[in-house]
Every structure is written in structure tokens, then in C-alpha cells.
Design a protein around this motif. Structure first.
Motif, PDB file in Angstrom:
ATOM      1  N   LYS A 161       0.821  -1.205   0.000  1.00  0.00           N
ATOM      2  CA  LYS A 161       0.000   0.000   0.000  1.00  0.00           C
ATOM      3  C   LYS A 161       0.856   1.257   0.000  1.00  0.00           C
ATOM      4  CE  LYS A 161      -3.677  -2.113   2.638  1.00  0.00           C
ATOM      5  NZ  LYS A 161      -4.366  -2.120   3.906  1.00  0.00           N
ATOM      6  N   VAL A 162       0.581   2.134  -0.910  1.00  0.00           N
ATOM      7  CA  VAL A 162       1.239   3.433  -0.942  1.00  0.00           C
ATOM      8  C   VAL A 162       0.161   4.451  -1.294  1.00  0.00           C
ATOM      9  CG1 VAL A 162       2.997   4.853  -2.027  1.00  0.00           C
ATOM     10  CG2 VAL A 162       3.441   2.440  -1.672  1.00  0.00           C
ATOM     11  N   CYS A 163      -0.368   5.103  -0.279  1.00  0.00           N
ATOM     12  CA  CYS A 163      -1.345   6.156  -0.521  1.00  0.00           C
ATOM     13  C   CYS A 163      -1.284   7.151   0.625  1.00  0.00           C
ATOM     14  CB  CYS A 163      -2.757   5.583  -0.694  1.00  0.00           C
ATOM     15  SG  CYS A 163      -3.488   4.937   0.790  1.00  0.00           S
ATOM     16  N   GLU A 164      -2.001   8.214   0.517  1.00  0.00           N
ATOM     17  CA  GLU A 164      -1.932   9.282   1.504  1.00  0.00           C
ATOM     18  C   GLU A 164      -2.455   8.872   2.872  1.00  0.00           C
ATOM     19  OE1 GLU A 164      -0.394  12.212   1.065  1.00  0.00           O
ATOM     20  OE2 GLU A 164       0.133  11.482  -0.920  1.00  0.00           O
ATOM     21  N   ARG A 165      -3.471   8.026   2.952  1.00  0.00           N
ATOM     22  CA  ARG A 165      -4.085   7.707   4.236  1.00  0.00           C
ATOM     23  C   ARG A 165      -3.477   6.501   4.928  1.00  0.00           C
ATOM     24  NH1 ARG A 165      -9.296   8.546   1.255  1.00  0.00           N
ATOM     25  NH2 ARG A 165      -8.928   6.379   0.883  1.00  0.00           N
ATOM     26  N   SER A 166      -2.869   5.591   4.191  1.00  0.00           N
ATOM     27  CA  SER A 166      -2.310   4.406   4.823  1.00  0.00           C
ATOM     28  C   SER A 166      -0.794   4.547   4.935  1.00  0.00           C
ATOM     29  CB  SER A 166      -2.672   3.156   4.031  1.00  0.00           C
ATOM     30  OG  SER A 166      -2.056   3.185   2.781  1.00  0.00           O
ATOM     31  N   LEU A 167      -0.217   3.693   5.751  1.00  0.00           N
ATOM     32  CA  LEU A 167       1.224   3.699   5.939  1.00  0.00           C
ATOM     33  C   LEU A 167       1.813   2.398   5.420  1.00  0.00           C
ATOM     34  CD1 LEU A 167       1.474   5.044   9.609  1.00  0.00           C
ATOM     35  CD2 LEU A 167       1.860   6.311   7.509  1.00  0.00           C
ATOM     36  N   THR A 168       2.980   2.497   4.829  1.00  0.00           N
ATOM     37  CA  THR A 168       3.799   1.348   4.513  1.00  0.00           C
ATOM     38  C   THR A 168       4.815   1.262   5.638  1.00  0.00           C
ATOM     39  OG1 THR A 168       3.512   1.556   2.137  1.00  0.00           O
ATOM     40  CG2 THR A 168       5.510   0.446   2.883  1.00  0.00           C
ATOM     41  N   TRP A 169       4.943   0.098   6.256  1.00  0.00           N
ATOM     42  CA  TRP A 169       5.803  -0.036   7.432  1.00  0.00           C
ATOM     43  C   TRP A 169       7.106  -0.744   7.094  1.00  0.00           C
ATOM     44  CZ3 TRP A 169       5.108   2.292  11.994  1.00  0.00           C
ATOM     45  CH2 TRP A 169       3.866   2.859  12.232  1.00  0.00           C
ATOM     46  N   ILE A 170       8.199  -0.151   7.526  1.00  0.00           N
ATOM     47  CA  ILE A 170       9.517  -0.776   7.470  1.00  0.00           C
ATOM     48  C   ILE A 170       9.770  -1.338   8.858  1.00  0.00           C
ATOM     49  CG2 ILE A 170      11.991  -0.394   7.240  1.00  0.00           C
ATOM     50  CD1 ILE A 170      11.351   1.917   5.335  1.00  0.00           C
ATOM     51  N   LYS A 171      10.086  -2.614   8.908  1.00  0.00           N
ATOM     52  CA  LYS A 171      10.346  -3.286  10.177  1.00  0.00           C
ATOM     53  C   LYS A 171      11.762  -3.857  10.113  1.00  0.00           C
ATOM     54  CE  LYS A 171       5.456  -4.446  10.230  1.00  0.00           C
ATOM     55  NZ  LYS A 171       4.966  -3.368  10.970  1.00  0.00           N
ATOM     56  N   PRO A 172      12.750  -3.121  10.606  1.00  0.00           N
ATOM     57  CA  PRO A 172      14.140  -3.554  10.462  1.00  0.00           C
ATOM     58  C   PRO A 172      14.535  -4.781  11.290  1.00  0.00           C
ATOM     59  CG  PRO A 172      14.032  -1.192  10.777  1.00  0.00           C
ATOM     60  CD  PRO A 172      12.667  -1.747  11.063  1.00  0.00           C
ATOM     61  N   SER A 173      13.657  -5.303  12.117  1.00  0.00           N
ATOM     62  CA  SER A 173      13.968  -6.482  12.912  1.00  0.00           C
ATOM     63  C   SER A 173      13.356  -7.726  12.265  1.00  0.00           C
ATOM     64  CB  SER A 173      13.412  -6.317  14.323  1.00  0.00           C
ATOM     65  OG  SER A 173      13.337  -7.563  14.968  1.00  0.00           O
ATOM     66  N   PHE A 174      14.198  -8.680  11.899  1.00  0.00           N
ATOM     67  CA  PHE A 174      13.723  -9.912  11.279  1.00  0.00           C
ATOM     68  C   PHE A 174      12.783 -10.666  12.219  1.00  0.00           C
ATOM     69  CE2 PHE A 174      14.056 -14.426  10.243  1.00  0.00           C
ATOM     70  CZ  PHE A 174      13.806 -14.410   8.883  1.00  0.00           C
ATOM     71  N   LEU A 175      13.174 -10.823  13.490  1.00  0.00           N
ATOM     72  CA  LEU A 175      12.332 -11.594  14.404  1.00  0.00           C
ATOM     73  C   LEU A 175      11.041 -10.868  14.744  1.00  0.00           C
ATOM     74  CD1 LEU A 175      14.988 -13.287  16.680  1.00  0.00           C
ATOM     75  CD2 LEU A 175      13.504 -14.347  14.960  1.00  0.00           C
ATOM     76  N   TRP A 176      11.058  -9.529  14.781  1.00  0.00           N
ATOM     77  CA  TRP A 176       9.789  -8.832  15.000  1.00  0.00           C
ATOM     78  C   TRP A 176       8.879  -9.067  13.801  1.00  0.00           C
ATOM     79  CZ3 TRP A 176       5.908  -5.877  13.500  1.00  0.00           C
ATOM     80  CH2 TRP A 176       5.020  -5.450  14.486  1.00  0.00           C
ATOM     81  N   MET A 177       9.447  -9.070  12.611  1.00  0.00           N
ATOM     82  CA  MET A 177       8.645  -9.331  11.421  1.00  0.00           C
ATOM     83  C   MET A 177       8.076 -10.741  11.458  1.00  0.00           C
ATOM     84  SD  MET A 177       7.503  -7.784   8.857  1.00  0.00           S
ATOM     85  CE  MET A 177       6.422  -8.386   7.598  1.00  0.00           C
ATOM     86  N   MET A 178       8.870 -11.700  11.943  1.00  0.00           N
ATOM     87  CA  MET A 178       8.376 -13.076  12.045  1.00  0.00           C
ATOM     88  C   MET A 178       7.220 -13.158  13.054  1.00  0.00           C
ATOM     89  SD  MET A 178      10.003 -14.654   9.773  1.00  0.00           S
ATOM     90  CE  MET A 178       9.955 -13.072   8.942  1.00  0.00           C
ATOM     91  N   TYR A 179       7.309 -12.392  14.110  1.00  0.00           N
ATOM     92  CA  TYR A 179       6.206 -12.305  15.073  1.00  0.00           C
ATOM     93  C   TYR A 179       4.963 -11.751  14.373  1.00  0.00           C
ATOM     94  CZ  TYR A 179       3.352 -10.122  18.674  1.00  0.00           C
ATOM     95  OH  TYR A 179       2.289  -9.700  19.441  1.00  0.00           O
ATOM     96  N   ARG A 180       5.154 -10.689  13.620  1.00  0.00           N
ATOM     97  CA  ARG A 180       4.031 -10.010  12.956  1.00  0.00           C
ATOM     98  C   ARG A 180       3.345 -10.909  11.928  1.00  0.00           C
ATOM     99  NH1 ARG A 180       0.112  -8.183  11.226  1.00  0.00           N
ATOM    100  NH2 ARG A 180      -0.376  -6.061  10.618  1.00  0.00           N
ATOM    101  N   CYS A 181       4.141 -11.669  11.164  1.00  0.00           N
ATOM    102  CA  CYS A 181       3.558 -12.487  10.087  1.00  0.00           C
ATOM    103  C   CYS A 181       3.430 -13.959  10.460  1.00  0.00           C
ATOM    104  CB  CYS A 181       4.363 -12.328   8.800  1.00  0.00           C
ATOM    105  SG  CYS A 181       5.990 -13.106   8.827  1.00  0.00           S
ATOM    106  N   GLY A 182       3.762 -14.326  11.705  1.00  0.00           N
ATOM    107  CA  GLY A 182       3.638 -15.714  12.129  1.00  0.00           C
ATOM    108  C   GLY A 182       4.506 -16.653  11.310  1.00  0.00           C
TER     109      GLY A 182
END
Length: 168
Positions: free
Chosen positions: A11-32
Motif C-alpha cells: 500500500k502506498v497512498c496518503e491515508r495508509s502507511l507502509t511499514w519498514i520493520k528492520p527487525s527480522f524476528l519482529w517481522m516473524m512475530y508479525r507475520c507468524g
């Protein structure tokens, strides 16, 4: 930017955010471990240092923090004018349990999201197979082997200077 920088969703638009998550393990938590519905693919997006630092210099906190902001109205004005948001979430271990320190999450909107897509991105790699491999080792109890496969992550050299006004 470290190669473990992951981004969720295109998603790239004015109302939503694109998130950068520099932690691999936090990303694994987020996406299971790349198993949650709609999050079965994990991309490692490498961006240039210049772009990452631009995003940090133009960031505000994603939520109101007494003691950082004089009042809620001031924070709301910052959010409206800022193309990037910073939030701090608990870092995760190999079992995705919270650790006693936090990792940066960087939300991009408007100009920042456009720059990210058009200027800052250096490479994009699918790290879904790596996520599955590490997860399999964790499930089997081989944490040492899983740890050896983790992407190398280290504190960002300019973080203290760039984030000094964004710490809750």
C-alpha cells in the motif's frame, strides 16, 4: 539500511502507511513465520542510508507521549505534517516472545512512501524460504542452528542522534 529490513504490504497512498520493520524476528512475530493469512510472503527490502536517514529526520511518534509532546494537540499537528511515523515495539526472541528492549518500526506515508518506492529501494529479496527454514529449526528445538541463519542485525550508527527527540 540492513538487509533484514522488511516491509509488509504494497500500500502506498496518503491515508495508509507502509511499514519498514528492520527487525527480522519482529517481522516473524508479525507475520507468524510467514503463515498468517495474507502475510505468507516476507520481503527483505534494502534501502539506502540516505533515504532511511531522511525518513528518520522527518518522523514523529505514532502515538501521543506525555513528556515528549507538550500536549495532544501539538502531537496531532506533528502527525499531520510528518511523512513518517516511528513506533517502538518489543523485540522478539526466536520463540517470538517479547524481550526487554524495543525495536523501531517506521511508517511511511505520502512523500516518504513515494520516495521509498521510487528512490530509496536498492534490492528486494523474497526471504520466505529463510523464514520457513528458521521456523522449522525453532520447532525442532535447534535454536543454535536457527540463530546462525538469522540475518545480521546491529544498532544503526546514527540512531541516537536521529531519534533523540522520538524516544518515549
Amino acid at each position: 539500511m540492513p538487509e533484514a529490513a522488511c516491509q509488509q504490504g504494497p500500500k502506498v497512498c496518503e491515508r495508509s502507511l507502509t511499514w519498514i520493520k528492520p527487525s527480522f524476528l519482529w517481522m516473524m512475530y508479525r507475520c507468524g513465520w510467514a503463515a498468517k493469512a495474507g502475510q505468507e510472503t516476507v520481503l527483505a527490502v534494502e534501502i539506502g542510508r540516505e533515504g532511511f536517514e531522511w525518513a528518520l529526520r522527518h518522523a514523529c511518534l505514532s502515538s501521543y507521549q506525555p513528556g515528549v509532546h507538550p500536549d495532544r494537540a501539538t502531537w496531532q499537528r506533528e502527525v499531520k505534517r510528518s511523512p513518517t511515523r516511528v513506533q517502538w515495539d518489543p523485540e522478539r526472541d526466536l520463540r517470538l516472545q517479547p524481550l526487554p528492549y524495543r525495536s523501531l518500526q517506521l511508517g511511511l506515508a505520502g512523500e516518504a512512501a513515494r520516495r521509498y518506492a521510487d528512490e530509496w529501494t536498492v534490492t528486494i529479496r523474497d526471504v520466505t524460504p529463510l523464514a520457513h527454514e528458521i521456523h522449522g529449526l525453532v520447532r525442532d528445538g535447534d535454536l543454535d542452528a536457527a540463530r546462525r541463519l538469522l540475518p545480521r542485525e546491529q544498532p544503526y550508527p546514527a540512531a541516537e542522534e536521529l531519534l533523540s527527540n522520538l524516544r518515549p
